[in-house]
Design a protein around this motif. Structure first.
Motif, PDB file in Angstrom:
ATOM      1  N   GLY A 220       0.776  -1.516  -0.004  1.00 17.71           N
ATOM      2  CA  GLY A 220       0.489   0.127   0.538  1.00 17.71           C
ATOM      3  C   GLY A 220       0.929   1.339  -0.159  1.00 17.71           C
ATOM      4  O   GLY A 220       0.431   2.682  -0.635  1.00 17.71           O
ATOM      5  N   GLY A 221       2.411   1.276   0.810  1.00 22.97           N
ATOM      6  CA  GLY A 221       2.854   2.086   0.849  1.00 22.97           C
ATOM      7  C   GLY A 221       3.927   2.521  -0.700  1.00 22.97           C
ATOM      8  O   GLY A 221       3.222   4.254  -1.124  1.00 22.97           O
ATOM      9  N   VAL A 222       3.863   2.210  -1.273  1.00 24.99           N
ATOM     10  CA  VAL A 222       4.350   2.036  -2.407  1.00 24.99           C
ATOM     11  C   VAL A 222       2.886   2.699  -3.153  1.00 24.99           C
ATOM     12  O   VAL A 222       3.362   3.589  -3.937  1.00 24.99           O
ATOM     13  N   CYS A 223       1.773   1.914  -3.477  1.00 22.84           N
ATOM     14  CA  CYS A 223       1.083   3.145  -4.120  1.00 22.84           C
ATOM     15  C   CYS A 223       0.433   4.204  -3.567  1.00 22.84           C
ATOM     16  O   CYS A 223       0.198   5.460  -4.929  1.00 22.84           O
ATOM     17  N   PHE A 224       0.673   4.098  -2.916  1.00 26.62           N
ATOM     18  CA  PHE A 224       0.505   5.935  -1.422  1.00 26.62           C
ATOM     19  C   PHE A 224       1.453   6.772  -2.560  1.00 26.62           C
ATOM     20  O   PHE A 224       1.104   7.961  -2.193  1.00 26.62           O
ATOM     21  N   GLY A 225       2.850   6.635  -2.338  1.00 26.09           N
ATOM     22  CA  GLY A 225       3.758   7.189  -2.714  1.00 26.09           C
ATOM     23  C   GLY A 225       3.097   7.185  -4.386  1.00 26.09           C
ATOM     24  O   GLY A 225       3.699   8.740  -4.763  1.00 26.09           O
ATOM     25  N   MET A 226       3.274   6.646  -5.138  1.00 23.41           N
ATOM     26  CA  MET A 226       2.808   6.611  -6.382  1.00 23.41           C
ATOM     27  C   MET A 226       1.668   8.134  -6.518  1.00 23.41           C
ATOM     28  O   MET A 226       1.848   8.961  -7.582  1.00 23.41           O
ATOM     29  N   ALA A 227       0.644   7.526  -5.946  1.00 20.07           N
ATOM     30  CA  ALA A 227      -0.054   8.890  -5.973  1.00 20.07           C
ATOM     31  C   ALA A 227       0.163  10.397  -5.900  1.00 20.07           C
ATOM     32  O   ALA A 227      -0.126  11.213  -6.485  1.00 20.07           O
ATOM     33  N   GLY A 228       1.063  10.625  -4.620  1.00 18.39           N
ATOM     34  CA  GLY A 228       1.304  11.167  -4.614  1.00 18.39           C
ATOM     35  C   GLY A 228       1.938  11.818  -5.082  1.00 18.39           C
ATOM     36  O   GLY A 228       2.186  13.313  -5.700  1.00 18.39           O
ATOM     37  N   TYR A 229       3.241  11.055  -6.329  1.00 16.00           N
ATOM     38  CA  TYR A 229       3.978  11.815  -6.895  1.00 16.00           C
ATOM     39  C   TYR A 229       2.983  12.185  -8.555  1.00 16.00           C
ATOM     40  O   TYR A 229       3.251  13.045  -8.864  1.00 16.00           O
ATOM     41  N   LEU A 230       2.110  11.009  -8.383  1.00 10.27           N
ATOM     42  CA  LEU A 230       1.205  11.426  -9.308  1.00 10.27           C
ATOM     43  C   LEU A 230       0.069  12.888  -9.551  1.00 10.27           C
ATOM     44  O   LEU A 230       0.552  14.117 -10.405  1.00 10.27           O
ATOM     45  N   PHE A 231       0.158  12.980  -8.187  1.00 10.98           N
ATOM     46  CA  PHE A 231      -0.632  14.676  -7.860  1.00 10.98           C
ATOM     47  C   PHE A 231       0.333  15.801  -8.048  1.00 10.98           C
ATOM     48  O   PHE A 231      -0.477  16.545  -8.799  1.00 10.98           O
ATOM     49  N   SER A 232       1.799  15.760  -7.601  1.00  9.64           N
ATOM     50  CA  SER A 232       2.857  16.599  -7.790  1.00  9.64           C
ATOM     51  C   SER A 232       2.740  16.810  -9.111  1.00  9.64           C
ATOM     52  O   SER A 232       2.281  18.218  -9.848  1.00  9.64           O
ATOM     53  N   THR A 233       3.030  15.416  -9.900  1.00  9.96           N
ATOM     54  CA  THR A 233       3.578  15.712 -11.010  1.00  9.96           C
ATOM     55  C   THR A 233       2.574  16.584 -12.441  1.00  9.96           C
ATOM     56  O   THR A 233       3.009  17.323 -12.617  1.00  9.96           O
ATOM     57  N   LEU A 234       1.266  15.656 -12.019  1.00 10.23           N
ATOM     58  CA  LEU A 234      -0.076  16.371 -12.942  1.00 10.23           C
ATOM     59  C   LEU A 234      -0.470  18.033 -11.790  1.00 10.23           C
ATOM     60  O   LEU A 234      -0.959  19.331 -13.350  1.00 10.23           O
TER      61      LEU A 234
END
Length: 420
Positions: free
Chosen positions: A233-247
């Motif tokens: 889950g932590g991996v997915c949460f980190g990717m979601a944070g990255y996606l939000f920042s990048t987008l």
């Protein structure tokens, strides 16, 4: 005769107590007014859904306010952080009323935004003004601005220890300076107490999975298989944070390139939000999203129970918020990040068989950790919001999310630790 070190420490604490008290009292009171106003306009919008159709006009108003009154205040949190790194022109006092008014406008007409950015800017703006009145030197200006961040954050979420640690951790990725440690803690605690004294109530969350967490090995005091799910889950949460920042950064960059008339950017952004709302046939992704008057609607609170969020609820909230903030509306990113994380955690729990309330709580703090590069503050936030019993899971989720989000963050002024 040389004075003992403790004498200098006591003098330092007395000095910063005298400086911090007015900062905290003022910031705590203004944040209380801001939270009360936010509740009022949120209820008003929910009672009058047609207000959403005025969102493009609201965008024009926000643009005009910053165009003619804002000057450098539009840089917001990044201006405060830059002033802490390199004190120069100062943080203007007009930042506080401007961001308060424009955030209220954003929420009244349905923009998907948060409240942390507003509280931090209120804190930084007022602290900066007090620094000018006290005629503080550059090093002391850095400290008082940091206490302003701590006071605003601690008061707006009711998490005083998190507020203090966040203010120190967010400035530079990979390094925490202890110079402002006690002033930040004093400011955050007192601002939170002041905000509460105005009868402001924060949302309470609860995780109750005692019977689920167990181990078949005596010397392991946690559920090993659950821990593996938390890591995933932590991996997915980190990717979601990255996606939000990048987008968010991408939308801001390309909307400026493709829409040359600047006042049209928030106008178009408002139209896009209206269109997405009509396409989905729901207003679940507007505003803060902490609660929802529709018992079947999606919110942060609903995500803590089974069936309280759809599989893609997190993605829709991410898109709505990135468009809102990337195209010129005002507010914070953190509460939407809570929504994104809690809804994603709900989905992961359903797919993996993990406890829904625990995974939603982990997503709540871990997506925030990944998007802001503040895993320690977010672990502490888990303790303050959900209790300390599951702190191992909080830390694993937040630290994993931090690593897998890379070094991208929502704050452009956040610096990387210099290599020595």
């Amino acid at each position: 005769m040389k004075k003992p070190e403790q004498v200098h420490i006591a003098a330092h604490l007395l000095k910063w107590t005298a400086i911090t008290v007015p900062v905290a009292l003022t910031v705590g009171s203004l944040v209380a007014f801001f939270l009360w106003s936010l509740d009022e306009v949120t209820q008003l919008r929910q009672q009058r859904p047609w207000l959403l159709y005025l969102l493009p006009v609201a965008g024009l108003l926000i643009y005009a306010l910053y165009r003619y009154l804002g000057k450098n205040a539009e840089a917001g949190n990044n201006l405060i952080m830059n002033e802490i790194h390199e004190p120069g022109g100062g943080v203007p006092l007009r930042m506080a009323p401007l961001v308060l008014a424009t955030t209220i406008i954003t929420h009244l007409f349905g923009g998907s935004a948060g409240r942390e950015g507003t509280a931090v800017q209120i804190g930084g703006s007022l602290a900066g003004q007090l620094g000018k009145w006290f005629r503080l030197g550059k090093e002391d200006v850095r400290i008082i601005l940091t206490t302003g961040i701590a006071a605003g954050f601690g008061a707006v979420f009711g998490t005083p220890v998190t507020g203090a640690v966040f203010a120190l951790e967010v400035l530079t990725v990979g390094r925490i300076s202890h110079k402002a440690l006690l002033p930040c803690l004093m400011a955050s605690v007192l601002a939170d107490v002041t905000c509460s004294a105005w009868q402001i109530q924060h949302t309470h969350y609860h995780i109750a999975i005692n019977e689920v967490i167990s181990s078949t090995v005596d010397f392991i005091h946690f559920d090993f298989w659950l821990l593996l799910k938390v890591i995933g889950g932590g991996v997915c949460f980190g990717m979601a944070g990255y996606l939000f920042s990048t987008l968010s950064h991408t939308i801001k960059k390309y909307s400026g390139q493709f829409i040359p008339v600047k006042w049209l950017i928030p106008f178009v952004g408002g139209i896009v939000i209206i269109a997405l709302t009509a396409l989905l046939g729901t207003d679940d992704y507007l505003g803060l999203g902490v609660t929802n008057p529709d018992p079947d609607g999606v919110s942060i609170v609903s995500s803590f129970r089974e069936g309280g969020a759809g599989y893609w609820s997190w993605c829709w909230k991410l898109l709505f918020t990135a468009i809102t903030l990337g195209m010129g509306f005002k507010g914070g990113e953190v509460t939407p990040l809570f929504f994104i994380g809690a809804a994603l955690g709900n989905t992961i729990a359903l797919l993996t068989g993990a406890p829904v309330d625990l995974m939603a709580g982990l997503g709540f703090i871990a997506v925030f950790a990944g998007a802001t590069n503040t895993p320690i503050a977010c672990t502490i936030m888990g303790v303050e919001l959900f209790g300390g019993e599951y702190v191992l899971y909080y830390a694993v989720a937040c630290f994993t999310a931090y690593y897998f989000s890379g070094h991208t963050g929502i704050y452009a002024a956040q610096r990387m630790q210099s290599k020595t």
